[in-house]
Design a protein around this motif. Sequence first.
Motif, mmCIF file in Angstrom:
data_model
loop_
_atom_site.group_PDB
_atom_site.id
_atom_site.type_symbol
_atom_site.label_atom_id
_atom_site.label_comp_id
_atom_site.label_asym_id
_atom_site.label_seq_id
_atom_site.Cartn_x
_atom_site.Cartn_y
_atom_site.Cartn_z
ATOM 1 N N ASN A 260 37.885 53.322 35.357
ATOM 2 C CA ASN A 260 38.109 51.879 35.492
ATOM 3 C C ASN A 260 39.590 51.504 35.452
ATOM 4 N N GLU B 183 39.724 45.646 38.431
ATOM 5 C CA GLU B 183 38.850 45.250 37.319
ATOM 6 C C GLU B 183 39.110 43.785 36.976
ATOM 7 N N SER C 205 38.216 55.640 39.613
ATOM 8 C CA SER C 205 37.194 54.601 39.528
ATOM 9 C C SER C 205 36.329 54.792 38.286
ATOM 10 N N LYS D 6 31.901 47.916 42.661
ATOM 11 C CA LYS D 6 32.029 47.781 41.210
ATOM 12 C C LYS D 6 31.829 46.349 40.725
ATOM 13 N N ASN D 7 32.184 45.359 41.551
ATOM 14 C CA ASN D 7 32.272 43.994 41.040
ATOM 15 C C ASN D 7 31.390 42.961 41.719
#
Length: 351
Positions: free
Chosen positions: A311, A171, A308, A340-341
């Motif tokens: 997070n 994250e 996941s 995710k990013n």
Amino acid sequence: MLLPLGSGGTNTNQKKQIYKLNLFLNNNKRKILAAITLLFVLFWIIPSSSHEEINYNTSSSLVSKVFSSIAGVKSTSPKIMIILAVNSGGGVLRWKSEQEWAIERLSISNKRNFCLRHGYGLAIKDMTTDKRYSHEYREGWHKADVLKQTMREFPDTEWFWWLDTETLIMEPHISIEDHILNRLDSIAERTIQHFNPLALPINIANIDYKERPDLLLTQDCTGFNLGSFMIRNTEWSSLLLDMWWDPAAYVQKHMVWEHREQDALESMYANQPWVRSKIAFIPLRSINSLPPGACSDQANDDKYLYSSKENDFVINMDGCSYGRDCWGEMQKYMNIYEIKNNKWYNKLFGI
């Protein structure tokens, strides 16, 4: 845009071509601008790790110090520094495989991008020539020695965050201040009363839990997990590292302590009140989530395993070299990271 002109001037066909081209450009300005923007976005979101090679210095430490120009930070040392110890020249005990090289490059790129985003420092310590760590498994104690070296190099840095190579920050948009440091009072446990996998003594004499913690640890099913931990740059920390690195304990116990430097720190915690008074435990999944198989006897325990959906901040492929596939696990979680990013709208709108 100009078409080539003949020596005798522009003929009728060339004039028609130029007129049609100008007409096309005028009528399709928006489409052309949109296409250029799309190309820019596509190139922008390609992860840097797929293009870049990591260049190492010949010195024992390659340090990348990144500061936020927006915040106007001009200090010579960052407040927080991540430390990675790597064998960039091929390894201490043996030469590395292609997959080990790939894991190292991927891990460094992951930490570098995180530090760039938040203005942290990144110290990459090259362990290739440090043969003293290879004697009778002394290599496990290198954490204490490397931390001491880096603290001397950056005396103004407040926190050092040790991360093993087989880790990924999942994250990157979350700062370590917001995630951990600013809410220690609510997430940290000062005792091992509620979780004590090693059955260490819960209380010993002369402990002062009112003291500010300088070492933030996590525990898994085997005890202290030192794949990801944070230590404050204080006199207490310097003394702790000196005692941790003390060769006397190593000489006496290195054939008994299965987990080497982990067992050494656990022994100090169990018997030394000055050590216990400055240690705090944070939830494992806050900075040290594990993949299935890392705690094989408790493989489905949510207390340990990366999620996941929730997070989790860091995934640590702890023990993957013992009967598991380190490269396969790194690829698996890097794919999750990219999903995710690396979406273009996440980058455009800062989501």
